[in-house]
Motif scaffolding. Structure first.
Motif, mmCIF file in Angstrom:
data_model
loop_
_atom_site.group_PDB
_atom_site.id
_atom_site.type_symbol
_atom_site.label_atom_id
_atom_site.label_comp_id
_atom_site.label_asym_id
_atom_site.label_seq_id
_atom_site.Cartn_x
_atom_site.Cartn_y
_atom_site.Cartn_z
ATOM 1 N N ALA A 438 64.021 22.512 53.746
ATOM 2 C CA ALA A 438 65.199 22.926 54.499
ATOM 3 C C ALA A 438 65.728 24.289 54.073
ATOM 4 C CB ALA A 438 66.302 21.875 54.348
ATOM 5 N N GLN A 439 65.073 24.935 53.119
ATOM 6 C CA GLN A 439 65.528 26.264 52.713
ATOM 7 C C GLN A 439 65.318 27.249 53.862
ATOM 8 O OE1 GLN A 439 63.609 29.366 49.905
ATOM 9 N NE2 GLN A 439 64.886 28.111 48.563
ATOM 10 N N GLU A 440 66.354 28.003 54.172
ATOM 11 C CA GLU A 440 66.282 28.974 55.262
ATOM 12 C C GLU A 440 66.087 30.379 54.703
ATOM 13 O OE1 GLU A 440 69.084 28.486 58.369
ATOM 14 O OE2 GLU A 440 68.415 26.433 58.708
ATOM 15 N N ILE A 441 65.938 31.341 55.603
ATOM 16 C CA ILE A 441 65.657 32.708 55.200
ATOM 17 C C ILE A 441 66.693 33.171 54.181
ATOM 18 C CG2 ILE A 441 65.458 35.082 55.991
ATOM 19 C CD1 ILE A 441 63.222 33.312 56.954
ATOM 20 N N GLN A 442 66.203 33.659 53.039
ATOM 21 C CA GLN A 442 67.081 34.079 51.954
ATOM 22 C C GLN A 442 67.163 35.603 51.870
ATOM 23 O OE1 GLN A 442 68.966 31.904 49.947
ATOM 24 N NE2 GLN A 442 68.279 30.574 51.626
ATOM 25 N N PRO A 443 68.349 36.105 51.528
ATOM 26 C CA PRO A 443 68.524 37.544 51.349
ATOM 27 C C PRO A 443 68.179 37.957 49.924
ATOM 28 C CG PRO A 443 70.611 36.469 51.096
ATOM 29 C CD PRO A 443 69.605 35.378 51.389
ATOM 30 N N LEU A 444 68.368 39.229 49.648
ATOM 31 C CA LEU A 444 68.360 39.691 48.269
ATOM 32 C C LEU A 444 69.768 39.566 47.704
ATOM 33 C CD1 LEU A 444 66.166 42.896 48.521
ATOM 34 C CD2 LEU A 444 65.570 40.747 47.420
ATOM 35 N N PHE A 445 69.836 39.223 46.442
ATOM 36 C CA PHE A 445 71.119 39.026 45.787
ATOM 37 C C PHE A 445 71.300 40.094 44.720
ATOM 38 C CE2 PHE A 445 69.474 34.990 47.259
ATOM 39 C CZ PHE A 445 70.544 34.454 47.949
ATOM 40 N N GLY A 446 72.516 40.581 44.581
ATOM 41 C CA GLY A 446 72.752 41.572 43.538
ATOM 42 C C GLY A 446 74.114 42.206 43.664
ATOM 43 N N GLU A 447 74.356 43.176 42.808
ATOM 44 C CA GLU A 447 75.617 43.901 42.800
ATOM 45 C C GLU A 447 75.329 45.378 42.959
ATOM 46 O OE1 GLU A 447 79.552 44.660 39.946
ATOM 47 O OE2 GLU A 447 78.058 43.142 39.424
#
Length: 793
Positions: A438-447
């Motif tokens: 069920a995992q959907e399209i993931q973005p990049l994470f960061g600051e």
């Protein structure tokens, strides 16, 4: 043939429980080559009675619901332990432990749960581009943990990988002879355009004997093994194999090894689009087990026989320098191994893995990160998400991202796990759940911070505390500094452009409201953290939707913006142009009154939804344009000149081809029930009959390319409804779970006992979730009902 004898109770029960389809459906099944028909139940008589079809068991054409009869028996249908958990009968992913099992394997209908939805999504740049790649070799505590449960589990602190935009290849590794990747991992990888490989491994003395059996003989022996490996990848829809021979070989066996690799690679390329065969640095051409930590003349023959070479981990920079001459034009096909656990004499590892990557990229090689789950296995589980984000942020500069290039793009940012389950803002269940499928399209994470004094910043990370659809949302925090009109997070989507939510911070000196530009054109934004842009031709008209929620008493404006690349003849209609540069930025107009046929998709547009969520919908007309990326823009309130802090949750983003919303939606058809198991449940009180628990398998027909997933529900009767008075009225549907193939295993469903002379009833409903992301009316779901009764005594 033996003469017919007396019908025993067991034989009659088995006969009564066999489902018979109508002639039309049987013909449809027969026309599907290589597919075994599941056993289907029909509403025949009870045990010992005639098994001829009756009107009660016939298909009810007026409401397109199939009705099947079941006589309760506590002797279950046998299910093979390989494909089902022996205690619960939940479908599981599996592996093979011997050469004999591999050679005896044939595709079977019971393995349907393990078949992935399809190949990897289209991506840019393609894997064949020659750009250095990033491979993950996932080795975690022997493998097949909570991820083996295909329909999910209630794991409280599971491992989750979500930095897909950084990687190109995912290898599922274990020490079983044939490691077939769990289908949940394959679906998640393919959704992000990532190639999925299984592992074929031999080790120790047993490995020597196995290799002697299939490599030391004639060509037919190793070709038979290769053919089976290709058939497995083709049937389960993963993309190839890592070959890991970690034992010594006889001269005869090592002499045939290159032939085996060449045959396997050629056959895989024929049968699996973009398939890969990689070789791990282990034995050398003499047959000795001697890890080289580099590509050299002693192992070059294996590199020349397949698609790539995965080095051992104890290398130094001089090894990389020597490999430049050995690899030639195939630098990207050399995957330099990095043990994230930092075992042995290695460069980097753990939170110093960036030191390894720096050297690898300096020389132009691909990287193979072994066991990045170190952040989960060795550090505090409570800090897992923080540690995982830290690990990947340290590598970010050395990891070129990729993009997927097709519509529709729909994501709710769900990680495939959560502490509760939500469907479009409505809470469905409370409690931990884990379902990697069920995992959907993931973005990049960061600051990311603004250049200069750094007072403006944006940080993105996943959050399980709230969700719009699934178990998590994307949390965006930031600061708009004084004299800056707005900041924007670049949503370079994995389905549309470079890298999901890249966290790129942009600043503009003009103020604007939610979607309206100021009269003066805005200056160019401050450059952000963009690795590359995708050139995606877009259809003439697209619809966009944003679901979001601002936390706290914030008056910050939220809007979607998009950029188009220089397509030469790009014409934008109905959108105000912001500048005339090569990359043009636009603010879409809100979609006020949608066409009637789009009502399902836009039913919530512009409304304040439950839980404080807001949905905004937009219409964009383009001609000859290339969509580059999306932005979520945060603007200061009108008249404000102070520093503005904001916290925003993104619940969903959708980008849909308008024409796809006008096409008719396929219907779920031919829902059937098989593999029934009954168990007695404890009585709920004194004088009340003991309840029942039902397990069974649903099958149905549907065109999978059109679907995101299926939601399976049930309506349980009360045990009433005598044969002469019809069926009892079902209650509101109860959500059971998600399916990503045309089948679902229901496990231990509590149902009411059937009274004397009365039928119990349970109805199953299959709701398709289209890729475009709108709700399908219940009248268009697939349905099947079961009438059940207790056996005569």
């Amino acid at each position: 043939m033996e003469a017919a004898g007396p019908v025993t109770r067991t034989a009659a029960r088995r006969r009564d429980r066999r489902l018979r389809a109508s002639a039309t459906l049987e013909e449809q099944r027969e026309r599907r080559p290589g597919r075994r028909r599941p056993r289907r139940r029909w509403a025949g008589g009870r045990a010992g009675e005639s098994a001829a079809p009756s009107s009660r068991g016939s298909r009810i054409e007026e409401d397109q619901e199939a009705v099947f009869r079941e006589v309760v028996s506590f002797t279950p249908d046998p299910l093979p332990d390989r494909y089902y958990d022996k205690d619960t009968t939940k479908p599981i992913s599996f592996y093979l432990s011997s050469l004999e099992e591999l050679l005896a394997w044939t595709p079977d209908v019971e393995e349907g749960f393990n078949v992935a939805l399809g190949p990897p999504e289209c991506r840019q740049p393609p894997l064949s581009s020659g750009r250095p790649r990033t491979l993950i070799c996932h080795d975690m505590m022997g493998g097949y943990l909570d991820d083996k449960f295909i329909q999910g589990s209630a794991a409280q602190t599971p491992y989750s990988f979500y930095h897909w935009q950084y990687i190109d290849i995912f290898v599922y590794f274990s020490h079983h002879t044939v490691t077939i990747p769990p289908v949940s991992w394959t679906n998640a990888a393919h959704r992000h355009g990532v190639c999925m490989l299984g592992t074929f491994i031999t080790e120790w003395k047993k490995g020597e004997q196995l290799c002697e059996a299939f490599l030391a003989g004639d060509a037919r022996s190793h070709q038979a093994v290769a053919d089976q490996l290709v058939l497995m990848a083709q049937f389960f829809r993963f993309d190839g194999w890592l070959i890991n021979i970690e034992n010594s070989l006889s001269l005869a066996a090592v002499g045939n090894l290159p032939h085996f690799l060449r045959y396997l690679t050629a056959r895989l390329h024929q049968q699996v689009p973009r398939g890969l065969v990689l070789w791990y640095d282990s034995v050398v051409s003499s047959g000795q087990l001697r890890w080289q930590d580099e590509l050299n003349q002693q192992n070059r023959v294996f590199f020349d026989s397949c698609d790539g070479f995965f080095t051992n981990y104890n290398w130094r920079e001089e090894h990389l320098e020597r490999m430049l001459g050995q690899a030639g034009e195939r630098l990207a096909d050399v995957y330099v191994g990095v043990d994230v656990f930092a075992r042995g004499s290695v460069v980097g590892g753990r939170f110093d893995t960036d030191k390894s990557l720096e050297l690898i990229r300096k020389h132009g090689f691909s990287a193979a990160l072994f066991a990045p789950g170190w952040v989960y296995e060795c550090l505090e589980k409570a800090d897992f998400f923080q540690n995982q984000d830290k690990f990947w942020s340290l590598l970010e500069r050395y990891l070129p991202t990729h993009s997927i290039c097709s519509l529709p793009f729909v994501t709710s940012f769900c990680l495939g796990m959560g502490t509760r389950r939500v469907c479009y803002g409505q809470e469905e269940a409370v409690g931990p759940w884990y379902h990697p499928n069920a995992q959907e399209i993931q973005p990049l994470f960061g600051e990311h911070r603004l250049e200069g004094d750094g007072r403006g910043w944006v940080k993105t990370h996943c959050c399980l505390a709230d969700a719009w659809n699934g178990g998590s949302s994307l949390l965006i925090r930031g600061v708009i500094p004084p004299k800056v009109g707005n900041v924007a997070v670049s949503v370079q989507e994995s389905q549309l452009s470079a890298c999901g939510c890249a966290g790129t911070l942009q600043a503009f000196s003009s103020c604007r409201s939610e979607v309206v530009l100021t009269e003066q054109p805005a200056p160019l934004p401050v450059p952000g953290e963009r690795l590359f842009s995708l050139q995606v031709p877009v259809p003439p008209k697209i619809f966009l939707s944003l679901v979001y929620k601002l936390e706290g008493p914030s008056a910050v404006g939220v809007a979607l913006e998009l950029t188009t690349g220089d397509a030469g003849s790009c014409h934008v209609g109905g959108i105000m142009m912001l500048n005339a540069e090569t990359s043009s930025r636009h603010s879409p107009r809100p979609l006020r009154v949608p066409p009637t046929k789009l009502a399902r998709w836009v039913g919530r547009c512009g409304q304040q939804l439950s839980g404080g969520w807001v949905q905004r919908c937009y219409e964009v007309s383009l001609r000859g344009c290339l969509l580059q990326d999306l932005f979520v823009s945060f603007s200061r309130p009108p008249g404000s000149q102070e520093e503005e802090n904001f916290t925003c949750r993104l619940g969903e983003i959708q980008v849909v081809d308008a024409n796809s919303l006008l096409a008719p939606l396929p219907q779920v058809q031919a829902v059937t029930i098989s593999h029934v198991r009954w168990q007695a449940a404890a009585s709920e009180g004194e004088g009340r009959p003991a309840g029942l628990r039902l397990s069974c398998t649903l099958h149905w027909s549907y065109l999978l390319p059109h679907v995101r997933c299926f939601r399976v529900h049930c309506c349980r009767g009360t045990g009433g409804g005598s044969p002469g008075r019809g069926l009892s009225e079902p209650e509101k549907p109860t959500f059971l779970g998600l399916a990503f193939i045309n089948r679902y295993r229901i496990v231990d469903l509590a149902v009411a006992p059937a009274g004397p002379g009365r039928d119990g009833r349970v109805e199953f409903l299959v709701e398709p979730v289209p890729k475009e992301g709108f709700l399908v009316p219940r009248a268009e779901w697939g349905r099947a009902a079961m009438l059940y009764s207790m056996p005569r005594t």
